[in-house]
Design an enzyme around this catalytic site. Structure first.
Site, PDB file in Angstrom:
ATOM      1  N   CYS A  81       0.838  -1.201   0.000  1.00  0.00           N
ATOM      2  CA  CYS A  81       0.000   0.000   0.000  1.00  0.00           C
ATOM      3  C   CYS A  81       0.879   1.259   0.000  1.00  0.00           C
ATOM      4  CB  CYS A  81      -0.996  -0.013   1.160  1.00  0.00           C
ATOM      5  SG  CYS A  81      -2.338   1.189   0.920  1.00  0.00           S
ATOM      6  N   HIS A 185      -3.908  -4.524  -0.339  1.00  0.00           N
ATOM      7  CA  HIS A 185      -3.482  -5.129   0.915  1.00  0.00           C
ATOM      8  C   HIS A 185      -3.609  -6.646   0.823  1.00  0.00           C
ATOM      9  CE1 HIS A 185      -3.134  -1.568   3.557  1.00  0.00           C
ATOM     10  NE2 HIS A 185      -4.086  -1.053   2.794  1.00  0.00           N
ATOM     11  N   GLU A 187      -2.698  -8.703   3.013  1.00  0.00           N
ATOM     12  CA  GLU A 187      -3.060  -9.185   4.347  1.00  0.00           C
ATOM     13  C   GLU A 187      -4.548  -9.036   4.639  1.00  0.00           C
ATOM     14  OE1 GLU A 187      -2.362  -4.796   5.107  1.00  0.00           O
ATOM     15  OE2 GLU A 187      -1.649  -6.331   3.710  1.00  0.00           O
TER      16      GLU A 187
END
Length: 206
Positions: A81, A185, A187
């Site tokens: 990001c 992202h 994650e």
């Protein structure tokens, strides 16, 4: 097992990145120690919030030197990001220009789109031969939260560029030798993000 370091410079998504990497089998250490960050098998540079604030945090822990020394030694680095955005020369947010790490030429700027921020799930167009997106279906969606992006590429012609579209095309990921980054992202991208991180880990260990 090799250690993956996450550069701890005050960014807000450290723990989620740690959990996602541990999910795919990594041993993870959050660190601001330059020696640890330089010597780790892989280094993740996360980032949320404003470009200038992230750069201030990176500079406070000597992050530019850490990244530079790793890349000089061909040691893998993954930006996420804003951690991707700061790898470019500069960022412009709300008319204010901030200096980036300068690993890649170009400027991060506001996306030209009817709806800002770009928040939610979106598909990407992976580069041919991509390591990060290996085994992922072309319809796979990743989770984005951003209002700014790098939209043009003037770096190495050998870099693998993955794009997405929100109002206009922008760089969703770059793979440039040992330096890789994603605007989305991983994650927060469920199984798709886990596969991408696992692919990166395999490249770290190879």
């Amino acid at each position: 097992m090799d250690t993956i370091a996450i550069l701890d410079y005050g960014s807000g998504n450290l723990r989620s990145a740690q959990r996602a990497l541990e999910r795919v089998g990594a041993r993870v250490e959050l660190t601001a120690d330059p020696a640890v960050a330089i010597e780790a098998a892989g280094l993740v540079v996360p980032g949320v919030g404003a470009f200038a604030a992230c750069m201030a945090g990176i500079d406070a822990v000597d992050g530019q030197r850490i990244i530079a020394e790793r890349l000089d030694r061909e040691r893998p680095v993954l930006g996420i990001c804003v951690g991707m955005q700061v790898l470019f020369e500069r960022g412009i947010e709300h008319g204010v220009q901030a200096r980036g790490c300068g690993r890649w030429p170009g400027t991060v700027r506001a996306l030209e789109a009817d709806v800002i921020p770009h928040m939610g799930w979106n598909t990407v167009e992976p580069a041919a031969g991509s390591v990060l997106f290996a085994g992922l279906d072309a319809r796979t969606r990743f989770y984005f939260v951003h209002s700014f992006a790098a939209c043009e590429w003037t770096g190495s012609p050998d870099a693998l560029l993955t794009r997405s579209v929100h109002g206009e095309p922008f760089l969703a990921a770059v793979e440039d030798g040992p330096l890789s980054a994603t605007q989305f992202h991983p994650e927060k991208s469920g199984d798709a993000g886990a596969t991408l991180l696992e692919n990166w880990l395999k490249s770290v260990r190879s």
